[in-house]
Design an enzyme around this catalytic site. Structure first.
Site, PDB file in Angstrom:
ATOM      1  N   ASN A   5       0.863  -1.186   0.000  1.00 24.46           N
ATOM      2  CA  ASN A   5       0.000   0.000   0.000  1.00 24.46           C
ATOM      3  C   ASN A   5       0.898   1.234   0.000  1.00 24.46           C
ATOM      4  O   ASN A   5       1.470   1.588   1.035  1.00 24.46           O
ATOM      5  CB  ASN A   5      -0.904  -0.029   1.250  1.00 24.46           C
ATOM      6  CG  ASN A   5      -1.749   1.224   1.378  1.00 24.46           C
ATOM      7  OD1 ASN A   5      -1.849   2.018   0.429  1.00 24.46           O
ATOM      8  ND2 ASN A   5      -2.352   1.410   2.531  1.00 24.46           N
ATOM      9  N   GLY A  49       1.806   2.346  11.036  1.00 22.72           N
ATOM     10  CA  GLY A  49       2.793   3.425  10.937  1.00 22.72           C
ATOM     11  C   GLY A  49       3.425   3.819  12.264  1.00 22.72           C
ATOM     12  O   GLY A  49       4.035   4.874  12.372  1.00 22.72           O
TER      13      GLY A  49
HETATM   14  P1  PGA Z   1       2.331   0.496   7.797  1.00 24.96           P
HETATM   15  O1  PGA Z   1       0.917   0.685   7.119  1.00 24.96           O
HETATM   16  O2  PGA Z   1       2.925  -0.792   7.264  1.00 24.96           O
HETATM   17  O3  PGA Z   1       3.129   1.694   7.395  1.00 24.96           O
HETATM   18  O4  PGA Z   1       2.125   0.393   9.273  1.00 24.96           O
HETATM   19  C1  PGA Z   1       0.055  -0.398   6.935  1.00 24.96           C
HETATM   20  C2  PGA Z   1      -1.225   0.049   6.295  1.00 24.96           C
HETATM   21  O5  PGA Z   1      -1.648   1.202   6.511  1.00 24.96           O
HETATM   22  O6  PGA Z   1      -1.844  -0.705   5.558  1.00 24.96           O
END
Ligand code: PGA
Length: 254
Positions: A9, A173
């Site tokens: 993503n 995140g």
């Molecule tokens: P992240 O995001 O891997 O940066 O934690 C995952 C997501 O929002 O699908």
């Protein structure tokens, strides 16, 4: 056993030039990572470019969102028909960033899930609780409510193709991923809820993924409990994303 599904993503990142540089590094390594289903979710502006670049290479394309109407006077929106035209097979729906920043409700997500099925797209439905919910032991209640409302009107036949991503909001995140135990427990609960909604057979066909601070280091802990992962920040570098795919692959083949 189904092959694991790994989704990149890219969120609101990646110009066409950056996507080009990513793919130039990433695509030559695909033969080494067979046996894993890979989906790239670029921003709308790079969809067609990525679609043409991955054509015939066994990688699938996802949009990060869409409107529920097929077309019409919705300035600034993108319809299922338009993302299909750009080459998408999947669509991310209900991501917590859209719920939080764009005010998406379960009612909206439900309309989008139904529109995805109407248009032959596979919904990657993101569900998950806030840190507060977990503290108050309401994680299952929140996820159950999301699934019930957002899958309303989906037939058992359609549900077979559904992908559910468990993405606890506190893990996205933040660098604080959920533990394998937390993931296993929620995955079992999601499967049970799907069974109540669609029956045992259809529920067993649904792929359930985990998302939230997945890295090449922690992927080995998730591989045994999840049928795949949704990767945000760590999917922006081809090398790092490949390391995550290799990690997942090693776990399933060992
Ligand atoms: P992240 O995001 O891997 O940066 O934690 C995952 C997501 O929002 O699908």
């Amino acid at each position: 056993m189904r092959p694991p599904l790994i989704v990149a993503n890219w969120k609101m990142n990646m110009t066409i030039g950056e996507a080009h540089a990513f793919l130039a590094k990433f695509l030559p390594h695909l033969p080494e990572v067979s046996g894993v289903d890979i989906v790239l979710a670029p921003p709308y502006t790079a969809l067609k470019f990525v679609s043409l670049s991955i054509d015939g290479k066994g990688v699938s394309l996802a949009a990060q969102n869409m409107h529920w109407e097929e077309g019409g006077a919705y300035t600034g929106e993108i319809s299922p028909r338009l993302i299909c035209d750009a080459g998408c097979r999947y669509v991310l729906l209900g991501h917590s960033e859209r719920r939080r920043h764009c005010g998406e409700t379960s009612f909206d997500v439900n309309r989008k899930v139904l529109a995805a099925f109407r248009n032959g797209l596979i919904p990657l439905l993101c569900v998950g609780e806030e840190a507060r919910d977990r503290k108050e032991k309401k994680s299952q209640e929140v996820v159950e409510s999301q699934l019930m409302k957002e899958c309303a009107g989906v037939s058992p036949d359609q549900a077979r193709a559904l992908v559910v991503a468990y993405e606890p909001i506190w893990a996205i995140g933040t660098g604080e991923a959920a533990t394998a135990e937390q993931i296993a427990e929620m995955h079992a609960f999601i499967r049970e809820t799907l069974r109540r909604l669609f029956g045992a057979e259809a529920a067993s066909s649904v792929r359930i993924l985990y998302g939230g601070s997945v890295t090449p280091v922690n992927i080995t802990g998730f591989a045994g409990v999840s049928e795949g992962v949704l990767v945000g920040g760590q999917s922006l570098s081809a090398d790092v994303f490949l390391a995550i795919i290799r990690g997942m692959r090693q776990c399933i083949s060992s």
